[in-house]
Design an enzyme around this catalytic site. Structure first.
Site, PDB file in Angstrom:
ATOM      1  N   GLY A  81       0.808  -1.214   0.000  1.00 43.31           N
ATOM      2  CA  GLY A  81       0.000   0.000   0.000  1.00 43.31           C
ATOM      3  C   GLY A  81       0.840   1.261   0.000  1.00 43.31           C
ATOM      4  O   GLY A  81       0.512   2.249  -0.675  1.00 43.31           O
ATOM      5  N   THR A  82       1.934   1.253   0.734  1.00 42.04           N
ATOM      6  CA  THR A  82       2.763   2.457   0.861  1.00 42.04           C
ATOM      7  C   THR A  82       3.371   2.834  -0.487  1.00 42.04           C
ATOM      8  O   THR A  82       3.285   3.990  -0.924  1.00 42.04           O
ATOM      9  CB  THR A  82       3.874   2.209   1.907  1.00 42.04           C
ATOM     10  OG1 THR A  82       3.244   1.894   3.150  1.00 42.04           O
ATOM     11  CG2 THR A  82       4.770   3.422   2.068  1.00 42.04           C
ATOM     12  N   ASN A 125      -8.062   3.662   8.820  1.00 38.32           N
ATOM     13  CA  ASN A 125      -7.586   2.445   9.478  1.00 38.32           C
ATOM     14  C   ASN A 125      -7.688   2.509  11.004  1.00 38.32           C
ATOM     15  O   ASN A 125      -7.592   1.490  11.662  1.00 38.32           O
ATOM     16  CB  ASN A 125      -6.134   2.154   9.069  1.00 38.32           C
ATOM     17  CG  ASN A 125      -5.231   3.346   9.239  1.00 38.32           C
ATOM     18  OD1 ASN A 125      -5.494   4.416   8.701  1.00 38.32           O
ATOM     19  ND2 ASN A 125      -4.167   3.182   9.990  1.00 38.32           N
ATOM     20  N   SER A 176      -3.422  -3.946  -0.408  1.00 35.04           N
ATOM     21  CA  SER A 176      -2.294  -4.599   0.247  1.00 35.04           C
ATOM     22  C   SER A 176      -2.750  -5.964   0.759  1.00 35.04           C
ATOM     23  O   SER A 176      -3.679  -6.054   1.567  1.00 35.04           O
ATOM     24  CB  SER A 176      -1.828  -3.709   1.404  1.00 35.04           C
ATOM     25  OG  SER A 176      -0.705  -4.271   2.021  1.00 35.04           O
ATOM     26  N   ALA A 177      -2.091  -7.027   0.285  1.00 32.35           N
ATOM     27  CA  ALA A 177      -2.580  -8.387   0.544  1.00 32.35           C
ATOM     28  C   ALA A 177      -2.635  -8.744   2.027  1.00 32.35           C
ATOM     29  O   ALA A 177      -3.509  -9.499   2.458  1.00 32.35           O
ATOM     30  CB  ALA A 177      -1.697  -9.391  -0.200  1.00 32.35           C
ATOM     31  N   HIS A 178      -1.717  -8.194   2.811  1.00 32.61           N
ATOM     32  CA  HIS A 178      -1.667  -8.645   4.218  1.00 32.61           C
ATOM     33  C   HIS A 178      -2.837  -8.137   5.057  1.00 32.61           C
ATOM     34  O   HIS A 178      -3.010  -8.537   6.206  1.00 32.61           O
ATOM     35  CB  HIS A 178      -0.322  -8.293   4.871  1.00 32.61           C
ATOM     36  CG  HIS A 178      -0.096  -6.843   5.202  1.00 32.61           C
ATOM     37  ND1 HIS A 178      -0.249  -6.360   6.487  1.00 32.61           N
ATOM     38  CD2 HIS A 178       0.272  -5.786   4.452  1.00 32.61           C
ATOM     39  CE1 HIS A 178       0.048  -5.065   6.506  1.00 32.61           C
ATOM     40  NE2 HIS A 178       0.362  -4.691   5.279  1.00 32.61           N
ATOM     41  N   THR A 227      12.567  -7.366 -10.196  1.00 34.93           N
ATOM     42  CA  THR A 227      12.036  -8.717 -10.404  1.00 34.93           C
ATOM     43  C   THR A 227      10.774  -8.903  -9.561  1.00 34.93           C
ATOM     44  O   THR A 227      10.750  -8.576  -8.386  1.00 34.93           O
ATOM     45  CB  THR A 227      13.111  -9.764 -10.030  1.00 34.93           C
ATOM     46  OG1 THR A 227      14.245  -9.515 -10.852  1.00 34.93           O
ATOM     47  CG2 THR A 227      12.610 -11.184 -10.260  1.00 34.93           C
ATOM     48  N   CYS A 250       2.312   1.336  12.498  1.00 32.84           N
ATOM     49  CA  CYS A 250       3.622   1.970  12.326  1.00 32.84           C
ATOM     50  C   CYS A 250       3.921   2.956  13.444  1.00 32.84           C
ATOM     51  O   CYS A 250       5.053   3.361  13.631  1.00 32.84           O
ATOM     52  CB  CYS A 250       3.699   2.698  10.992  1.00 32.84           C
ATOM     53  SG  CYS A 250       2.337   2.392   9.933  1.00 32.84           S
TER      54      CYS A 250
HETATM   55  C1  LIG Z   1      -4.993   2.854   5.309  1.00 34.88           C
HETATM   56  C2  LIG Z   1      -3.628   2.287   5.064  1.00 34.88           C
HETATM   57  N1  LIG Z   1      -2.886   2.777   4.066  1.00 34.88           N
HETATM   58  C3  LIG Z   1      -1.674   2.292   3.788  1.00 34.88           C
HETATM   59  C4  LIG Z   1      -1.128   1.271   4.533  1.00 34.88           C
HETATM   60  C5  LIG Z   1       0.231   0.759   4.192  1.00 34.88           C
HETATM   61  O1  LIG Z   1       0.163  -0.464   3.525  1.00 34.88           O
HETATM   62  P1  LIG Z   1       1.440  -1.433   3.452  1.00 34.88           P
HETATM   63  O2  LIG Z   1       1.629  -1.986   4.831  1.00 34.88           O
HETATM   64  O3  LIG Z   1       1.059  -2.485   2.465  1.00 34.88           O
HETATM   65  O4  LIG Z   1       2.585  -0.603   2.971  1.00 34.88           O
HETATM   66  C6  LIG Z   1      -1.864   0.735   5.594  1.00 34.88           C
HETATM   67  C7  LIG Z   1      -1.333  -0.374   6.425  1.00 34.88           C
HETATM   68  O5  LIG Z   1      -0.649  -0.205   7.371  1.00 34.88           O
HETATM   69  C8  LIG Z   1      -3.151   1.259   5.877  1.00 34.88           C
HETATM   70  O6  LIG Z   1      -3.896   0.787   6.880  1.00 34.88           O
END
Ligand SMILES: Cc1ncc(COP(=O)(O)O)c(C=O)c1O
Length: 375
Positions: free
Chosen positions: A71-72, A152, A200-202, A238, A328
């Site tokens: 996602g980032t 989030n 983001s898959a996780h 890759t 984070c």
């Molecule tokens: C709303 C939101 N955006 C972005 C991210 C970042 O995603 P990633 O952990 O895949 O970099 C997160 C996850 O922490 C999120 O909750």
């Protein structure tokens, strides 16, 4: 001690069915997808099959889906492209975005002198649409609007169609951080007025370190990461083949079980809210719990006392995983920027509980009983 995991907005457990489809690409199917011989072609086919499946589920063209590290990276790519390629000189965002967005826009604001405005928030944490219209109408420069689909921390859901239509009216570029909603809601991108979204898959029982960026076919951008010609020259490096295969499988499973799992998880969340209200005096909820809200997140506001200040720590000692903010920042002392932005009452403590299909009401009973004891 059996742990209770109520932090599914931070990350989710990998589903064993997802792991099963990933494993062969870590072992015997190890070819580099750029290689022209059979090992390479096998990996290439896996990536393109995954892309088609993801595109179909989101109702997009396969050519609009790019695999990234998560996602980032996807948000960074979209936001930078709006400035570098699409003529945006004014960013409209909000104070409650994830740091992937907040820090990207602050960087562009300070380095490139890009104008930055934050849209006002209503007391329930939703975007003030009238203010957004005023900001767009008052801008002499082309705008990038970057507003997240679901927050989030407090779970508020944005009306993406309303924001997208407003952006259309003012010829603005619209990026929405959909990391908390891809894999949790159906998407119909062909009929959604948005230029960029991410996933983001996780966050939906897939592997960490793999994501997507959707780039609407009507916008043309240059890469954020330079190097080889992977991802049709848009994202060098890759490919994370097993991650990409896992992303698609996790999304397929989430989509197949959407009705059942979303109802089940929402039920858990509302049950916990009720139980807390019954058993713990003085609690409240941050965000729009009974309104437009993500079904996985419950953000609870406790009166600040010596005991509640130690709550996360004491929950952890008792094997209960919850968080005070986004993953984070949970190690830092600064508290949550989201809670500060919507409710600056220094006499409250916010704890986010977030659920998945793997949680149960029995776990909620255990956590509520423990909270009663700890508070
Ligand atoms: C709303 C939101 N955006 C972005 C991210 C970042 O995603 P990633 O952990 O895949 O970099 C997160 C996850 O922490 C999120 O909750």
């Amino acid at each position: 001690m059996k742990k209770i995991y109520f932090d599914n907005a931070a990350t989710t457990a990998l589903d064993s069915n997802v792991l099963d489809v990933m494993l062969p690409y870590m072992t015997e199917k190890f070819g580099n997808p750029s290689s022209i011989y059979s090992y390479g072609r096998e990996s290439r086919l896996a990536i393109e099959t995954a892309r088609k499946s993801v595109a179909k589920i989101l109702n997009a063209h396969p050519g609009e889906i790019f695999f990234t590290s998560g996602g980032t990276e996807s948000s960074n790519t979209a936001i930078a492209a709006a400035i570098n390629n699409l003529g945006c000189r004014h960013i409209i965002s909000s104070e409650i975005e994830h740091h992937a967005t907040l820090h990207s826009v602050e960087h562009l604001h300070s380095r490139d002198n890009i104008r930055l405005s934050n849209v006002n928030l209503l007391s329930n944490g939703h975007v003030d649409m009238e203010h957004l219209r005023e900001l767009l109408a008052g801008s002499k420069e082309r705008c990038l609007v970057t507003l997240m689909h679901a927050n989030n921390e407090i779970g508020n859901l944005l009306d993406m169609h309303a924001v997208g239509n407003l952006c259309k009216e003012f010829d603005a570029i619209f990026h929405s951080d959909t990391v908390q909603t891809v894999g949790h809601y159906p998407f119909d991108l062909r009929n959604t007025p948005v230029h960029f979204i991410n996933g983001s898959a996780h966050k939906f029982h897939g592997p960490k370190g793999v994501g997507i960026l959707y780039i609407n076919e009507n916008v043309k951008i240059t890469p954020f990461i330079h190097g080889g010609s992977q991802e049709r020259n848009m994202r060098a490096g890759t490919e994370n083949v097993y991650g990409i295969v896992g992303f698609a499988k996790a999304l397929e499973m989430a989509t197949a079980h959407y009705e059942e799992h979303s109802a089940y998880i929402n039920d858990l969340r509302m049950y916990m809210a009720e139980q807390l209200q019954q058993h713990i005096p003085g609690i409240g909820f941050n965000g729009d719990l009974h309104g437009r809200s993500l079904y996985t997140v419950l953000n609870v506001s406790f009166p600040k006392t010596e005991k509640s200040e130690m709550l996360l720590f004491n929950l952890d000692i008792n094997g209960i995983c919850a968080s005070g903010g986004s993953a984070c920042t949970s190690g830092a002392d600064a508290g949550s920027h989201v809670i500060r932005a919507i409710n600056s009452d220094p006499n409250r403590i916010a704890v986010r509980f977030s659920f998945s299909k793997d949680n149960t009401k029995e776990e909620i009973d255990t956590v509520v009983a423990k909270l009663k004891e700890l508070i």
